[in-house]
Write a protein that holds these residues in place. Sequence first.
Motif, short mmCIF file in Angstrom:
data_model
loop_
_atom_site.label_atom_id
_atom_site.label_comp_id
_atom_site.label_asym_id
_atom_site.label_seq_id
_atom_site.Cartn_x
_atom_site.Cartn_y
_atom_site.Cartn_z
N GLN A 73 0.76 -1.32 -0.02
CA GLN A 73 -0.05 -0.04 0.09
C GLN A 73 0.83 1.29 0.06
OE1 GLN A 73 -2.34 -0.55 3.24
NE2 GLN A 73 -3.77 -1.95 2.46
N GLY A 74 1.73 1.34 0.84
CA GLY A 74 2.55 2.45 0.98
C GLY A 74 3.57 2.67 -0.58
N ARG A 75 3.64 1.60 -1.20
CA ARG A 75 4.59 1.74 -2.40
C ARG A 75 3.44 2.19 -3.30
NH1 ARG A 75 4.29 -1.78 -6.29
NH2 ARG A 75 3.54 -3.45 -5.14
N GLN A 76 2.39 1.57 -3.38
CA GLN A 76 1.38 2.14 -4.32
C GLN A 76 0.84 3.80 -4.12
OE1 GLN A 76 -1.68 -0.80 -3.96
NE2 GLN A 76 -0.53 -2.13 -5.56
N GLU A 77 0.86 4.10 -2.93
CA GLU A 77 0.44 5.50 -2.53
C GLU A 77 1.67 6.23 -3.02
OE1 GLU A 77 0.17 5.94 1.74
OE2 GLU A 77 -1.91 4.73 1.61
N LYS A 78 2.66 5.92 -2.98
CA LYS A 78 3.96 6.75 -3.46
C LYS A 78 4.12 6.72 -5.15
CE LYS A 78 6.35 7.97 0.46
NZ LYS A 78 6.81 9.33 0.73
N GLY A 79 3.38 5.73 -5.69
CA GLY A 79 3.32 5.63 -7.33
C GLY A 79 4.65 4.83 -7.55
N LEU A 80 5.21 3.92 -6.82
CA LEU A 80 6.28 3.25 -7.33
C LEU A 80 5.89 1.80 -7.49
CD1 LEU A 80 8.56 4.35 -4.31
CD2 LEU A 80 8.70 5.25 -6.59
N THR A 81 6.81 1.13 -8.59
CA THR A 81 6.50 -0.33 -8.77
C THR A 81 7.51 -1.05 -7.93
OG1 THR A 81 8.37 -0.09 -10.41
CG2 THR A 81 6.18 0.29 -11.35
N GLN A 82 7.52 -2.11 -7.84
CA GLN A 82 8.45 -3.01 -6.92
C GLN A 82 9.96 -2.87 -7.49
OE1 GLN A 82 7.18 -7.10 -7.32
NE2 GLN A 82 5.64 -6.97 -5.50
N LYS A 124 17.27 -5.76 -4.90
CA LYS A 124 16.82 -6.45 -6.03
C LYS A 124 15.23 -6.39 -5.92
CE LYS A 124 20.71 -9.73 -6.68
NZ LYS A 124 21.19 -11.01 -6.59
N PRO A 125 14.66 -6.28 -7.04
CA PRO A 125 13.01 -6.31 -7.28
C PRO A 125 12.76 -7.92 -6.42
CG PRO A 125 14.00 -5.85 -9.13
CD PRO A 125 15.29 -6.14 -8.50
N GLN A 126 13.19 -8.53 -6.59
CA GLN A 126 12.92 -9.87 -5.74
C GLN A 126 12.66 -9.91 -4.34
OE1 GLN A 126 11.72 -12.74 -7.85
NE2 GLN A 126 11.10 -13.49 -5.57
N VAL A 127 13.61 -9.15 -3.84
CA VAL A 127 13.43 -8.79 -2.29
C VAL A 127 12.06 -8.12 -2.16
CG1 VAL A 127 14.57 -7.73 -0.44
CG2 VAL A 127 16.06 -8.80 -2.13
N ILE A 128 11.83 -7.26 -2.79
CA ILE A 128 10.69 -6.40 -2.44
C ILE A 128 9.46 -7.38 -2.76
CG2 ILE A 128 9.05 -4.57 -3.31
CD1 ILE A 128 11.83 -3.69 -1.83
N ALA A 129 9.36 -8.10 -3.71
CA ALA A 129 8.42 -9.21 -4.00
C ALA A 129 8.24 -10.15 -2.76
CB ALA A 129 8.40 -9.98 -5.19
N ASP A 130 9.33 -10.69 -2.49
CA ASP A 130 9.22 -11.54 -1.18
C ASP A 130 8.78 -10.92 -0.03
OD1 ASP A 130 10.53 -13.56 -2.79
OD2 ASP A 130 12.42 -13.39 -2.08
N TYR A 131 9.11 -9.81 0.21
CA TYR A 131 8.58 -8.84 1.59
C TYR A 131 7.09 -9.00 1.41
CZ TYR A 131 12.78 -7.99 4.15
OH TYR A 131 13.82 -8.18 4.89
#
Length: 148
Positions: free
Chosen positions: A83-92, A102-109
Amino acid sequence: MAESDWDTVTVLRKKGPTAAQAKSKQAITAAMRRGEDVETSKKWSAGQNKQHVVTKNTSKLDRETEELHHDRVSLEVGKVIQQGRQEKGLTQKDLATKINEKPQVIADYECGRAIPNNQVMGKIERAIGLKLRGKDIGQPLEPKTKKK
Protein backbone atom coordinates in the motif's frame (compact mmCIF):
# COMPACT_ATOMS: atom_id res chain seq x y z
CA MET A 1 100.31 -38.46 -21.67
CA ALA A 2 98.48 -37.06 -18.63
CA GLU A 3 96.96 -39.36 -16.12
CA SER A 4 93.26 -40.03 -16.64
CA ASP A 5 90.92 -41.32 -14.01
CA TRP A 6 88.81 -43.88 -15.79
CA ASP A 7 86.84 -44.78 -12.66
CA THR A 8 85.02 -41.42 -12.37
CA VAL A 9 81.87 -41.20 -14.45
CA THR A 10 79.90 -37.99 -15.08
CA VAL A 11 76.25 -38.35 -16.05
CA LEU A 12 74.36 -35.42 -17.52
CA ARG A 13 70.59 -35.54 -16.98
CA LYS A 14 67.61 -33.29 -17.24
CA LYS A 15 66.33 -31.62 -14.12
CA GLY A 16 63.50 -33.34 -12.25
CA PRO A 17 59.92 -32.14 -12.55
CA THR A 18 59.00 -28.85 -10.93
CA ALA A 19 56.63 -28.80 -7.96
CA ALA A 20 53.65 -27.89 -10.12
CA GLN A 21 54.44 -30.64 -12.61
CA ALA A 22 55.00 -33.20 -9.84
CA LYS A 23 51.52 -32.45 -8.46
CA SER A 24 49.75 -32.89 -11.79
CA LYS A 25 47.48 -35.86 -12.35
CA GLN A 26 49.70 -37.16 -15.16
CA ALA A 27 52.82 -37.08 -12.98
CA ILE A 28 51.07 -38.92 -10.17
CA THR A 29 49.75 -41.69 -12.45
CA ALA A 30 53.15 -42.04 -14.14
CA ALA A 31 54.87 -42.39 -10.75
CA MET A 32 52.30 -45.00 -9.71
CA ARG A 33 52.97 -46.98 -12.92
CA ARG A 34 56.71 -46.94 -12.19
CA GLY A 35 55.98 -48.35 -8.73
CA GLU A 36 57.16 -45.32 -6.78
CA ASP A 37 55.66 -44.39 -3.44
CA VAL A 38 52.98 -41.74 -3.95
CA GLU A 39 51.33 -39.93 -1.08
CA THR A 40 48.30 -37.75 -1.71
CA SER A 41 46.22 -35.89 0.82
CA LYS A 42 43.23 -33.64 0.39
CA LYS A 43 43.21 -30.51 2.49
CA TRP A 44 39.91 -29.90 4.24
CA SER A 45 38.08 -26.84 2.87
CA ALA A 46 41.21 -25.60 1.11
CA GLY A 47 40.84 -22.74 -1.32
CA GLN A 48 37.49 -21.61 -0.02
CA ASN A 49 36.66 -18.18 1.28
CA LYS A 50 35.02 -19.25 4.53
CA GLN A 51 34.49 -16.25 6.76
CA HIS A 52 31.51 -17.44 8.74
CA VAL A 53 31.43 -20.18 11.30
CA VAL A 54 28.74 -22.73 10.52
CA THR A 55 26.75 -23.77 13.55
CA LYS A 56 25.20 -27.16 14.07
CA ASN A 57 21.65 -25.79 14.00
CA THR A 58 21.98 -24.42 10.47
CA SER A 59 21.10 -27.71 8.81
CA LYS A 60 18.14 -28.15 11.15
CA LEU A 61 16.86 -24.69 10.25
CA ASP A 62 17.29 -25.41 6.56
CA ARG A 63 15.08 -28.48 6.88
CA GLU A 64 12.46 -26.31 8.61
CA THR A 65 10.51 -28.70 10.74
CA GLU A 66 7.37 -27.57 12.51
CA GLU A 67 9.05 -26.91 15.85
CA LEU A 68 12.19 -25.27 14.42
CA HIS A 69 11.72 -22.87 11.50
CA HIS A 70 12.74 -19.42 10.26
CA ASP A 71 10.37 -16.59 11.09
CA ARG A 72 8.91 -14.93 8.01
CA VAL A 73 7.58 -11.45 7.39
CA SER A 74 3.87 -11.32 8.28
CA LEU A 75 1.29 -10.73 5.57
CA GLU A 76 0.21 -7.59 7.44
CA VAL A 77 3.68 -6.08 6.91
CA GLY A 78 3.61 -7.20 3.27
CA LYS A 79 0.30 -5.43 2.69
CA VAL A 80 1.59 -2.24 4.37
CA ILE A 81 4.65 -2.29 2.09
CA GLN A 82 2.45 -2.79 -0.96
CA GLN A 83 0.00 0.00 0.00
CA GLY A 84 2.80 2.43 0.87
CA ARG A 85 4.57 1.69 -2.38
CA GLN A 86 1.39 2.22 -4.41
CA GLU A 87 0.60 5.48 -2.59
CA LYS A 88 4.01 6.80 -3.63
CA GLY A 89 3.36 5.62 -7.20
CA LEU A 90 6.29 3.21 -7.21
CA THR A 91 6.59 -0.21 -8.81
CA GLN A 92 8.42 -3.03 -7.04
CA LYS A 93 11.39 -2.39 -9.31
CA ASP A 94 11.37 1.36 -8.55
CA LEU A 95 11.27 0.74 -4.80
CA ALA A 96 14.05 -1.85 -5.07
CA THR A 97 16.21 0.58 -7.03
CA LYS A 98 15.54 3.31 -4.48
CA ILE A 99 16.75 1.16 -1.57
CA ASN A 100 19.56 -0.58 -3.53
CA GLU A 101 18.05 -4.06 -3.41
CA LYS A 102 16.87 -6.54 -6.03
CA PRO A 103 13.20 -6.41 -7.14
CA GLN A 104 12.80 -10.01 -5.95
CA VAL A 105 13.52 -8.85 -2.39
CA ILE A 106 10.54 -6.48 -2.49
CA ALA A 107 8.34 -9.20 -4.01
CA ASP A 108 9.36 -11.63 -1.24
CA TYR A 109 8.60 -9.08 1.48
CA GLU A 110 5.18 -8.28 0.01
CA CYS A 111 4.24 -11.97 -0.32
CA GLY A 112 5.47 -12.86 3.18
CA ARG A 113 8.19 -15.24 1.96
CA ALA A 114 11.16 -13.17 3.16
CA ILE A 115 13.08 -13.70 6.37
CA PRO A 116 13.04 -10.24 8.00
CA ASN A 117 16.27 -8.26 7.88
CA ASN A 118 16.35 -5.09 10.00
CA GLN A 119 18.55 -3.21 7.52
CA VAL A 120 16.21 -3.92 4.59
CA MET A 121 13.13 -3.19 6.73
CA GLY A 122 14.65 0.16 7.74
CA LYS A 123 15.35 1.09 4.12
CA ILE A 124 11.80 0.22 3.08
CA GLU A 125 10.37 2.18 6.03
CA ARG A 126 12.28 5.31 5.03
CA ALA A 127 11.39 4.90 1.35
CA ILE A 128 7.61 4.51 1.86
CA GLY A 129 7.35 6.59 5.04
CA LEU A 130 5.45 3.95 7.05
CA LYS A 131 6.45 1.93 10.11
CA LEU A 132 6.94 -1.78 9.49
CA ARG A 133 8.29 -2.83 12.90
CA GLY A 134 6.97 -2.52 16.43
CA LYS A 135 3.44 -2.06 17.73
CA ASP A 136 2.13 0.60 15.36
CA ILE A 137 2.72 -1.06 11.98
CA GLY A 138 1.36 1.03 9.12
CA GLN A 139 1.53 4.36 10.98
CA PRO A 140 3.40 7.27 9.38
CA LEU A 141 7.11 7.32 10.12
CA GLU A 142 8.01 10.24 12.36
CA PRO A 143 11.13 12.08 11.19
CA LYS A 144 13.82 12.01 13.84
CA THR A 145 14.93 15.43 14.98
CA LYS A 146 18.64 15.95 15.40
CA LYS A 147 19.71 17.17 18.80
CA LYS A 148 22.51 19.71 18.96
